[in-house]
Every structure is written in C-alpha cells, then in structure tokens.
Design an enzyme around this catalytic site. Structure first.
Site, PDB file in Angstrom:
ATOM      1  N   SER A 101       0.803  -1.231   0.000  1.00 36.28           N
ATOM      2  CA  SER A 101       0.000   0.000   0.000  1.00 36.28           C
ATOM      3  C   SER A 101       0.831   1.273   0.000  1.00 36.28           C
ATOM      4  O   SER A 101       0.269   2.359  -0.152  1.00 36.28           O
ATOM      5  CB  SER A 101      -0.960   0.009   1.194  1.00 36.28           C
ATOM      6  OG  SER A 101      -2.062  -0.837   0.937  1.00 36.28           O
ATOM      7  N   LYS A 134       0.337   3.759  -2.841  1.00 34.93           N
ATOM      8  CA  LYS A 134      -0.663   4.828  -2.882  1.00 34.93           C
ATOM      9  C   LYS A 134      -0.055   6.216  -2.680  1.00 34.93           C
ATOM     10  O   LYS A 134      -0.699   7.216  -3.000  1.00 34.93           O
ATOM     11  CB  LYS A 134      -1.752   4.554  -1.848  1.00 34.93           C
ATOM     12  CG  LYS A 134      -2.548   3.279  -2.103  1.00 34.93           C
ATOM     13  CD  LYS A 134      -3.711   3.151  -1.128  1.00 34.93           C
ATOM     14  CE  LYS A 134      -4.527   1.894  -1.390  1.00 34.93           C
ATOM     15  NZ  LYS A 134      -3.886   0.671  -0.853  1.00 34.93           N
ATOM     16  N   SER A 166      -6.323   3.749   3.494  1.00 34.10           N
ATOM     17  CA  SER A 166      -5.697   2.973   2.405  1.00 34.10           C
ATOM     18  C   SER A 166      -6.771   2.334   1.535  1.00 34.10           C
ATOM     19  O   SER A 166      -6.720   1.148   1.214  1.00 34.10           O
ATOM     20  CB  SER A 166      -4.775   1.890   2.989  1.00 34.10           C
ATOM     21  OG  SER A 166      -3.951   1.339   2.001  1.00 34.10           O
TER      22      SER A 166
END
Length: 320
Positions: free
Chosen positions: A148, A151, A210
C-alpha cells in the site's frame, strides 16, 4: 394505462439523459487528462533537452554574428559610444522564468549505520531530507514489494494532473471499481455503489484508510482508466530517475512480480509527495470526515491508521 406508460417513458428519458451527461463528463475528464498528460510529457522532454537546445541556439547565434560581421566588415572603432540610458531603452531587460525540475538524491556518509535491532524489518532506510544524508539503512537498495505504499505515488501523480478547482468535482463509485476491490480483497474507504464522491474525498480515502475504492476511482477520474493512470505512474518514476529499480502495475499495491520498488526509491517518492503542498496536507491528516451524501448523511469519519499506530498504539510518539 397510457398515463403509466407516459410516466415510464419520462423516467426512462430522464435516466438516459443522466447517463448521456455522465458519459459526456467522463469523456471530457478523459480528454482533459490526456491533454495534461501530453503537456507534462512535452515539459519533461523540454527539461531533458533544453540545455542541449540552448547550446545549439547559442552556437548558431554566434555563427550568424560572425558571418554578418565578416560580410559587413564592421569596424568596432567606428561605432559611436552610447549612453547607458540609451542602451537600456534599446535593449530592455527581460526576466526569463524557467521551472527547475524536481530532483533529490541521498548519499551514504562515514556515519551511516545499520538500522537498530529494534527494527525487525529486513529492509528499511532513514534519510535526512534536508541534507540528503542516509542516516541508517538495511537493504535500502534491494527490491521489495511496496504494497500500500504504492498509494503515495498514486496521490502524487493525481495531484500533479488536476487543478485545485477540480477537487470539488463529483465521481460515482462504479461497479467495476467495487468489483476490483472486492475480488482482490482490498482495504476500502467504505463508499457505496453509485455514491457521488468529491475528488478531494478520494485523495483522503486513498491515504487515510488505504482505500482501494478511492484509489482506483481517483485513477479513473484523472486518466480515464486504471491502465492509463499506471502508465503515468511509471512515467513519473522515469522523471524521478527511478525507472531502473522500480515499476508499477497498479495504483493500489496489489502483488505482482512486475510491481516492485526499493526502500530508497520509496523514500524519494515520499520526499516528492511531501514537497507537493496538497499531497503533504493529505498525508499529514490524522482524522477526516468526507462530504455528506445520501448514502452517508453524516459523512464518513476516516483516520490515518499509519499515524495512529505510531502515536496511539506502539510508541506513543508524535509524528511531526
């Protein structure tokens, strides 16, 4: 019966008109993204080859000057002196504004150490963002799966391809995005199908919880499709000088053998993101409430799990 038919036709017309308007808005967003994407590509090429072009132009100018002087056989002694005021009148000064390309490079020093034993990760890096000195690292240049952390690049690329007034644009969560997130068992912000979401909320939804639903929706809005947005992410890697050691296949962080980076590259991406005023604001937010909608009359209250874990659970430290 005829009245019912007329009402049904009116409802159908209203629905089709709304679908048509949505298609037009989607087409306009896609064209705008492609236009901004092309402008950014040209800007990058200009920065890369601008110096070479300047040298060539100066060389040509010198050559022309020499040829003209030879042709006209100008004697410098025959030129009457001019006052400073006259010269300023004839040759007004112009201030050339050039945009310096963003760059950052960190380096090891004699004092660079390994990460302490309290850090259990096999890969990590700590960089002084002001001096570019690597304070400590462990496997900092080795390939890792970014998950993640991807991102961070997602919001950086998105921020660079939209204007401030677009933050209030509305985007509906589509079935395709919802299915993508569900099938891949992603973490989500919590938006519902067809819920109108502001682009601003998509940024916060991408980072704080997230949320894959926010990330892919943001990618679709900016580039017209997830795939086109990923191309923009990889072009950004090239711009940052990281394309030889990093590559992305999605904007969420799903595992893929071709989706990789290094701790060092990730640190550079984070530095670029925090140097972007809007990205820094999103990344620094602890708790945020999304805009009220029919699906969520009070909005969605979301929080930055990463910052909260540091401050509330593990170390009780303060993140500056």
């Amino acid at each position: 019966m005829s009245d019912d038919n007329n009402k049904n036709e009116e409802i159908y017309d209203a629905v089709t008109d709304e679908e048509r308007r949505e298609e037009e808005r989607h087409k306009a967003r896609k064209e705008r993204a492609e236009r901004m994407h092309e402008e950014k590509r040209k800007s990058l090429l200009m920065r890369r080859y601008g110096a070479i072009g300047a040298v060539v132009m100066v060389s040509v100018a010198i050559l022309i000057t020499v040829v003209v002087k030879q042709k006209n056989k100008i004697d410098p002694r025959a030129i009457e002196p001019q006052t400073e005021a006259a010269m300023q009148t004839q040759m007004p000064e112009t201030e050339e504004v050039t945009e310096e390309p963003w760059s950052f490079e960190a380096h090891e020093t004699d004092t660079t150490t390994d990460l302490p034993d309290s850090v259990v990760s096999q890969h990590g890096i700590l960089i002084n963002a002001d001096t570019g000195e690597i304070v400590a690292e462990r496997g900092g240049r080795e390939r890792i799966v970014p998950a993640s952390m991807t991102k961070v690049m997602t919001v950086l690329v998105a921020a660079e391809h939209i204007s401030e007034d677009q933050l209030d644009d509305k985007v509906k969560l589509t079935k395709e995005v919802a299915d993508y997130s569900y099938v891949n068992d992603c973490s989500n912000t919590g938006f519902e199908l067809d819920e109108p979401i502001t682009v601003r909320d998509l940024f916060y939804g991408t980072i704080l919880p997230s949320g894959a639903d926010s990330a892919v929706s943001l990618a679709d809005y900016v580039a017209g499709s997830h795939e086109a947005f990923v191309d923009m992410m990889n072009e950004k890697l090239d711009e940052l000088g990281l394309s030889e050691t990093s590559h992305f296949t999605n904007c969420v962080g799903l595992y893929d053998k071709e989706h990789y980076t290094t701790p060092y590259d990730m640190a550079v991406i984070l530095k670029a993101a925090t140097d972007n005023e809007w990205c820094r604001q999103v990344l620094s937010e602890h708790i945020y409430t999304t805009e009220k909608t029919k699906q969520h009359p009070d909005g969605l209250r979301i929080s930055n799990l990463f910052l909260r874990r540091i401050e509330d659970k593990d170390t009780h430290s303060t993140v500056l």
